[in-house]
Design an enzyme around this catalytic site. Structure first.
Site, PDB file in Angstrom:
ATOM      1  N   HIS A   1      -9.493   1.083   5.000  1.00 40.81           N
ATOM      2  CA  HIS A   1      -8.228   1.309   5.712  1.00 40.81           C
ATOM      3  C   HIS A   1      -8.472   2.261   6.883  1.00 40.81           C
ATOM      4  O   HIS A   1      -9.311   3.157   6.778  1.00 40.81           O
ATOM      5  CB  HIS A   1      -7.188   1.892   4.745  1.00 40.81           C
TER       6      HIS A   1
ATOM      7  N   GLU B   1      -6.927   4.686   7.839  1.00 40.70           N
ATOM      8  CA  GLU B   1      -6.738   6.090   7.469  1.00 40.70           C
ATOM      9  C   GLU B   1      -7.974   6.661   6.772  1.00 40.70           C
ATOM     10  O   GLU B   1      -8.054   7.871   6.529  1.00 40.70           O
ATOM     11  CB  GLU B   1      -5.467   6.220   6.598  1.00 40.70           C
TER      12      GLU B   1
ATOM     13  N   GLU C   1      -5.126  -4.848  10.598  1.00 39.59           N
ATOM     14  CA  GLU C   1      -4.150  -3.778  10.790  1.00 39.59           C
ATOM     15  C   GLU C   1      -4.422  -3.063  12.109  1.00 39.59           C
ATOM     16  O   GLU C   1      -5.263  -2.143  12.146  1.00 39.59           O
ATOM     17  CB  GLU C   1      -4.234  -2.769   9.638  1.00 39.59           C
TER      18      GLU C   1
ATOM     19  N   ASN D   1       0.869  -1.182   0.000  1.00 37.45           N
ATOM     20  CA  ASN D   1       0.000   0.000   0.000  1.00 37.45           C
ATOM     21  C   ASN D   1       0.904   1.229   0.000  1.00 37.45           C
ATOM     22  O   ASN D   1       1.463   1.590   1.024  1.00 37.45           O
ATOM     23  CB  ASN D   1      -0.895  -0.034   1.243  1.00 37.45           C
ATOM     24  N   TRP D   2       1.016   1.845  -1.160  1.00 35.11           N
ATOM     25  CA  TRP D   2       1.924   2.995  -1.290  1.00 35.11           C
ATOM     26  C   TRP D   2       1.383   4.243  -0.619  1.00 35.11           C
ATOM     27  O   TRP D   2       2.098   5.233  -0.491  1.00 35.11           O
ATOM     28  CB  TRP D   2       2.184   3.291  -2.772  1.00 35.11           C
ATOM     29  N   LYS D   3       0.110   4.232  -0.254  1.00 30.85           N
ATOM     30  CA  LYS D   3      -0.546   5.424   0.312  1.00 30.85           C
ATOM     31  C   LYS D   3      -0.309   6.619  -0.620  1.00 30.85           C
ATOM     32  O   LYS D   3      -0.267   6.434  -1.831  1.00 30.85           O
ATOM     33  CB  LYS D   3      -0.064   5.647   1.747  1.00 30.85           C
TER      34      LYS D   3
ATOM     35  N   GLY E   1       2.995  -1.042   4.274  1.00 31.72           N
ATOM     36  CA  GLY E   1       2.988   0.383   3.964  1.00 31.72           C
ATOM     37  C   GLY E   1       4.394   0.852   3.644  1.00 31.72           C
ATOM     38  O   GLY E   1       4.911   0.667   2.539  1.00 31.72           O
ATOM     39  N   GLY E   2       5.043   1.469   4.614  1.00 27.36           N
ATOM     40  CA  GLY E   2       6.342   2.106   4.412  1.00 27.36           C
ATOM     41  C   GLY E   2       7.372   1.238   3.705  1.00 27.36           C
ATOM     42  O   GLY E   2       8.071   1.708   2.794  1.00 27.36           O
TER      43      GLY E   2
ATOM     44  N   SER F   1       3.729  -1.915  10.263  1.00 28.43           N
ATOM     45  CA  SER F   1       5.182  -1.910  10.466  1.00 28.43           C
ATOM     46  C   SER F   1       5.851  -3.250  10.114  1.00 28.43           C
ATOM     47  O   SER F   1       6.795  -3.675  10.789  1.00 28.43           O
ATOM     48  CB  SER F   1       5.528  -1.502  11.898  1.00 28.43           C
TER      49      SER F   1
ATOM     50  N   GLY G   1       2.661   2.508  10.769  1.00 28.59           N
ATOM     51  CA  GLY G   1       3.585   3.630  10.600  1.00 28.59           C
ATOM     52  C   GLY G   1       4.282   4.041  11.886  1.00 28.59           C
ATOM     53  O   GLY G   1       4.906   5.100  11.952  1.00 28.59           O
TER      54      GLY G   1
END
Ligand code: 13P
Length: 266
Positions: free
Chosen positions: A95, A97, A177, A9-11, A244-245, A223, A183
């Site tokens: 998600h 977010e 999640e 997930n590149w966000k 993610g990251g 993470s 993150g």
């Protein structure tokens, strides 16, 4: 036997040149391997160019969101059919977010996020357009500390999956999640992840029966890095990762994929 599935997930990250070089690095790093399912989930504006970049590779593509209605006056939104046209196989939905757990508040103090009902409507639109929803659920730190993890997961699943039909349910992907692990560099322990995943699977058994529930893939997200992936992916009910990251660096993302292959003995 569930085929493990790792998605990035590149966000809202990367410029177009950075996105192209990331995909090139991932495709090269995988070397055509298809032992597990792999997908990238770029920002929607990059879906068409990224679809070209993954042609003839084993990498699939997902969107990070879509709208529930087929068309109409929804400024700034994209429909599931539009997402499908770009070549997406998956759509991430719900998600944290985008949910109401951590959204911005309006002037009345209401949280301007997505409800389970909205997510269920989007799930319907994604299935109706022959794509696969990746439905995210997870508790906040306050909810975990208050021993509400299982009840939060139960109600998010019941609400978000209300629109899923029995005959399509085995294709569904759920992503666990925990909000406090996203993150933050703080990962759930493998015991915490396995317990939450087992609870989720139990809920899926109640809703769809054991055969279907045992076919549904449940990803862990929060993470995930190459150096913690093997332990997390070794859990029996953890069927992959939503990253993610670490999905923004080819070596880290390919590293997580390789750790998953090792963890599942493939
Ligand atoms: P991080 O891997 O950066 O914690 O993000 C997880 C996530 O939200 C994936 O959807």
């Amino acid at each position: 036997m569930r085929k493990p599935f790792v998605a990035g997930n590149w966000k809202m990250n990367l410029d177009l040149a950075g996105a192209r070089s990331l995909v090139a690095g991932i495709v090269e790093g995988l070397g055509g391997s298809s032992k597990i399912d792999v997908a990238i989930c770029p920002p929607s504006i990059y879906l068409f160019p990224m679809a070209k970049a993954i042609v003839e590779s084993t990498v699939a593509m997902g969107a990070q969101n879509c709208w529930s209605a087929p068309s109409g006056a929804f400024t700034g939104e994209v429909s599931a059919a539009m997402v499908k046209e770009t070549g997406c196989r998956y759509v991430i939905l719900g998600h944290s977010e985008r949910r109401n757990t951590i959204g911005p508040r309006d002037s009345n103090g209401n949280i301007a996020g997505e409800s389970n009902d909205m997510i269920a409507a989007k799930v319907r639109a994604v299935f109706d357009n022959e794509m696969i929803p990746i439905v995210c659920v997870g508790e906040t730190l306050a909810q975990r500390d208050a021993n509400e993890t299982e009840s939060v997961l139960t109600s998010q699943l019941a609400g978000s999956l209300a629109s899923v039909k029995a005959e399509e349910a085995s294709k569904l992907v759920v992503a666990y999640e925990p909000v406090w692990a996203i993150g933050t560099g703080r990962t759930a322990t493998s015991a915490q992840a396995q317990a939450a995943h087992a609870h989720i699977r139990g809920q899926l058994v109640e809703r769809f029966g054991a055969d279907v529930a045992n076919a549904i893939r449940i990803q862990y997200g929060g993470s995930v890095k190459p150096d913690n992936a093997r332990e997390l992916m070794s859990c029996p009910d953890v069927d992959g990762a939503l990253v993610g990251g670490a999905s923004l660096k080819p070596a880290d993302f390919v590293g997580i994929i390789n750790e998953t292959i090792q963890a599942k003995d493939l």
